[in-house]
Design an enzyme around this catalytic site. Structure first.
Site, PDB file in Angstrom:
ATOM      1  N   LYS A 277       0.834  -1.203   0.000  1.00  0.00           N
ATOM      2  CA  LYS A 277       0.000   0.000   0.000  1.00  0.00           C
ATOM      3  C   LYS A 277       0.877   1.265   0.000  1.00  0.00           C
ATOM      4  O   LYS A 277       2.093   1.172   0.225  1.00  0.00           O
ATOM      5  CB  LYS A 277      -0.924  -0.050   1.227  1.00  0.00           C
ATOM      6  CG  LYS A 277      -1.915  -1.228   1.182  1.00  0.00           C
ATOM      7  CD  LYS A 277      -2.814  -1.238   2.410  1.00  0.00           C
ATOM      8  CE  LYS A 277      -3.858  -2.350   2.316  1.00  0.00           C
ATOM      9  NZ  LYS A 277      -4.802  -2.318   3.466  1.00  0.00           N
TER      10      LYS A 277
ATOM     11  N   TYR B  73     -12.426  -2.675  -3.593  1.00  0.00           N
ATOM     12  CA  TYR B  73     -13.009  -2.716  -2.243  1.00  0.00           C
ATOM     13  C   TYR B  73     -14.541  -2.666  -2.260  1.00  0.00           C
ATOM     14  O   TYR B  73     -15.155  -2.209  -1.293  1.00  0.00           O
ATOM     15  CB  TYR B  73     -12.448  -1.569  -1.398  1.00  0.00           C
ATOM     16  CG  TYR B  73     -11.049  -1.833  -0.869  1.00  0.00           C
ATOM     17  CD1 TYR B  73     -10.779  -2.979  -0.097  1.00  0.00           C
ATOM     18  CD2 TYR B  73     -10.005  -0.944  -1.115  1.00  0.00           C
ATOM     19  CE1 TYR B  73      -9.496  -3.215   0.402  1.00  0.00           C
ATOM     20  CE2 TYR B  73      -8.719  -1.190  -0.613  1.00  0.00           C
ATOM     21  CZ  TYR B  73      -8.478  -2.324   0.143  1.00  0.00           C
ATOM     22  OH  TYR B  73      -7.218  -2.562   0.652  1.00  0.00           O
TER      23      TYR B  73
ATOM     24  N   ASN C 107      -1.856  -0.075   7.311  1.00  0.00           N
ATOM     25  CA  ASN C 107      -1.396  -1.445   7.562  1.00  0.00           C
ATOM     26  C   ASN C 107      -0.560  -2.058   6.434  1.00  0.00           C
ATOM     27  O   ASN C 107      -0.457  -3.268   6.297  1.00  0.00           O
ATOM     28  CB  ASN C 107      -2.555  -2.345   8.006  1.00  0.00           C
ATOM     29  CG  ASN C 107      -3.605  -2.513   6.925  1.00  0.00           C
ATOM     30  OD1 ASN C 107      -3.522  -1.885   5.873  1.00  0.00           O
ATOM     31  ND2 ASN C 107      -4.577  -3.365   7.177  1.00  0.00           N
TER      32      ASN C 107
ATOM     33  N   HIS D 164      -1.743  -5.444   1.339  1.00  0.00           N
ATOM     34  CA  HIS D 164      -3.011  -6.134   1.072  1.00  0.00           C
ATOM     35  C   HIS D 164      -2.740  -7.553   0.589  1.00  0.00           C
ATOM     36  O   HIS D 164      -1.766  -7.787  -0.106  1.00  0.00           O
ATOM     37  CB  HIS D 164      -3.805  -5.397  -0.023  1.00  0.00           C
ATOM     38  CG  HIS D 164      -4.949  -6.216  -0.555  1.00  0.00           C
ATOM     39  ND1 HIS D 164      -6.173  -6.267   0.074  1.00  0.00           N
ATOM     40  CD2 HIS D 164      -5.033  -7.064  -1.622  1.00  0.00           C
ATOM     41  CE1 HIS D 164      -6.966  -7.104  -0.590  1.00  0.00           C
ATOM     42  NE2 HIS D 164      -6.303  -7.596  -1.626  1.00  0.00           N
TER      43      HIS D 164
ATOM     44  N   GLU E  60      -9.417 -10.252  -8.038  1.00  0.00           N
ATOM     45  CA  GLU E  60      -8.481  -9.136  -7.888  1.00  0.00           C
ATOM     46  C   GLU E  60      -7.358  -9.181  -8.928  1.00  0.00           C
ATOM     47  O   GLU E  60      -6.961  -8.145  -9.454  1.00  0.00           O
ATOM     48  CB  GLU E  60      -7.916  -9.139  -6.456  1.00  0.00           C
ATOM     49  CG  GLU E  60      -8.995  -8.761  -5.435  1.00  0.00           C
ATOM     50  CD  GLU E  60      -8.584  -8.985  -3.977  1.00  0.00           C
ATOM     51  OE1 GLU E  60      -7.412  -9.324  -3.707  1.00  0.00           O
ATOM     52  OE2 GLU E  60      -9.461  -8.815  -3.098  1.00  0.00           O
TER      53      GLU E  60
HETATM   54  P1  IDP Z   1      -7.967  -7.023   4.966  1.00  0.00           P
HETATM   55  O1  IDP Z   1      -7.208  -5.947   4.246  1.00  0.00           O
HETATM   56  O2  IDP Z   1      -7.139  -7.627   6.069  1.00  0.00           O
HETATM   57  O3  IDP Z   1      -8.556  -8.059   4.051  1.00  0.00           O
HETATM   58  P2  IDP Z   1     -10.604  -5.734   5.212  1.00  0.00           P
HETATM   59  O4  IDP Z   1     -11.592  -5.933   6.312  1.00  0.00           O
HETATM   60  O5  IDP Z   1     -10.944  -6.254   3.851  1.00  0.00           O
HETATM   61  O6  IDP Z   1      -9.200  -6.325   5.735  1.00  0.00           O
HETATM   62  O7  IDP Z   1     -10.334  -4.169   5.135  1.00  0.00           O
HETATM   63  C1  IDP Z   1      -9.640  -3.622   4.048  1.00  0.00           C
HETATM   64  C2  IDP Z   1      -8.734  -2.535   4.540  1.00  0.00           C
HETATM   65  O8  IDP Z   1      -9.512  -1.480   5.085  1.00  0.00           O
HETATM   66  C3  IDP Z   1      -7.776  -2.933   5.667  1.00  0.00           C
HETATM   67  O9  IDP Z   1      -6.621  -3.601   5.245  1.00  0.00           O
HETATM   68  C4  IDP Z   1      -7.474  -1.571   6.279  1.00  0.00           C
HETATM   69  O10 IDP Z   1      -6.512  -0.880   5.497  1.00  0.00           O
HETATM   70  C5  IDP Z   1      -8.799  -0.864   6.137  1.00  0.00           C
HETATM   71  N1  IDP Z   1      -9.601  -0.995   7.373  1.00  0.00           N
HETATM   72  C6  IDP Z   1     -10.207  -2.106   7.845  1.00  0.00           C
HETATM   73  N2  IDP Z   1     -10.845  -1.867   8.997  1.00  0.00           N
HETATM   74  C7  IDP Z   1     -10.646  -0.561   9.256  1.00  0.00           C
HETATM   75  C8  IDP Z   1     -11.051   0.302  10.328  1.00  0.00           C
HETATM   76  O11 IDP Z   1     -11.739  -0.094  11.265  1.00  0.00           O
HETATM   77  N3  IDP Z   1     -10.638   1.599  10.250  1.00  0.00           N
HETATM   78  C9  IDP Z   1      -9.886   2.075   9.217  1.00  0.00           C
HETATM   79  N4  IDP Z   1      -9.475   1.287   8.210  1.00  0.00           N
HETATM   80  C10 IDP Z   1      -9.851  -0.007   8.228  1.00  0.00           C
END
Ligand code: IDP
Length: 160
Positions: free
Chosen positions: A20, A60, A123, A126, A137
């Site tokens: 990212k 997304y 984080n 992805h 994807e």
């Molecule tokens: P993943 O990336 O581990 O599959 P997802 O639930 O698909 O997790 O969420 C996609 C992305 O959205 C996450 O990697 C993170 O960057 C962001 N995200 C998820 N939950 C939150 C939140 O509670 N606050 C802000 N960003 C979030």
């Protein structure tokens, strides 16, 4: 061979991983590539790109109702990302394990998120969460001719 002729199962399983914008800015691209290379997975697609809002909204789509959705699209378009496709046995599940949990606070040391970040909205990386999302994807992020089928000389030392 092209991606439509290749069965995405067994040692030909594929997943989509992306560094990212925060991971690119923080110079973590090499480290992340290195983890997947060291594990024994095969790199079949790789590019640095500025993802468009349209692409990210498609990517997304399942999160469109979430309160953090707009914020997430802005974060993901705030700079270049490194998109990659890795191939190997059980790569979808294993990549998720190597990434750690969505929230870095829940990610164990030794995982990418456990080692390199602290905030769920920064984080770093992805990874597709299932074989079906991986397929969706990869088709979304890569053209067919951007995925390279190549013979890996180390393969007999990685798979018996
Ligand atoms: P993943 O990336 O581990 O599959 P997802 O639930 O698909 O997790 O969420 C996609 C992305 O959205 C996450 O990697 C993170 O960057 C962001 N995200 C998820 N939950 C939150 C939140 O509670 N606050 C802000 N960003 C979030």
């Amino acid at each position: 061979a092209n991606i439509f002729q290749t069965a995405w199962t067994g040692v030909n399983e594929r997943t989509f991983v992306a560094v990212k914008p925060d991971g690119v800015q923080r110079r973590l691209v090499g480290l992340i590539l290195n983890r997947f290379e060291q594990k024994g997975f095969k790199l079949v697609g790789l590019k640095l790109m500025q993802a468009s809002e349209g692409l990210l909204k498609d990517h997304y789509i399942e999160l469109r109702e979430k309160p953090f959705y707009e914020h997430l699209i802005r974060y993901m378009s705030s700079g270049p990302v490194v998109a990659m496709v890795w191939q190997g046995f059980n790569v979808v599940k294993m990549a998720r394990k190597m990434l750690g949990e969505t929230n870095p606070a829940d990610s164990l040391p030794g995982t990418i998120r456990g080692d390199f970040c602290v905030d769920v909205s920064r984080n770093v990386v992805h990874g597709s969460d299932s074989i079906q999302s991986a397929r969706r994807e990869i088709l979304l992020w890569f053209r067919q001719d951007e995925l390279i089928c190549w013979d890996e000389s180390a393969e007999p030392w990685i798979y018996e």
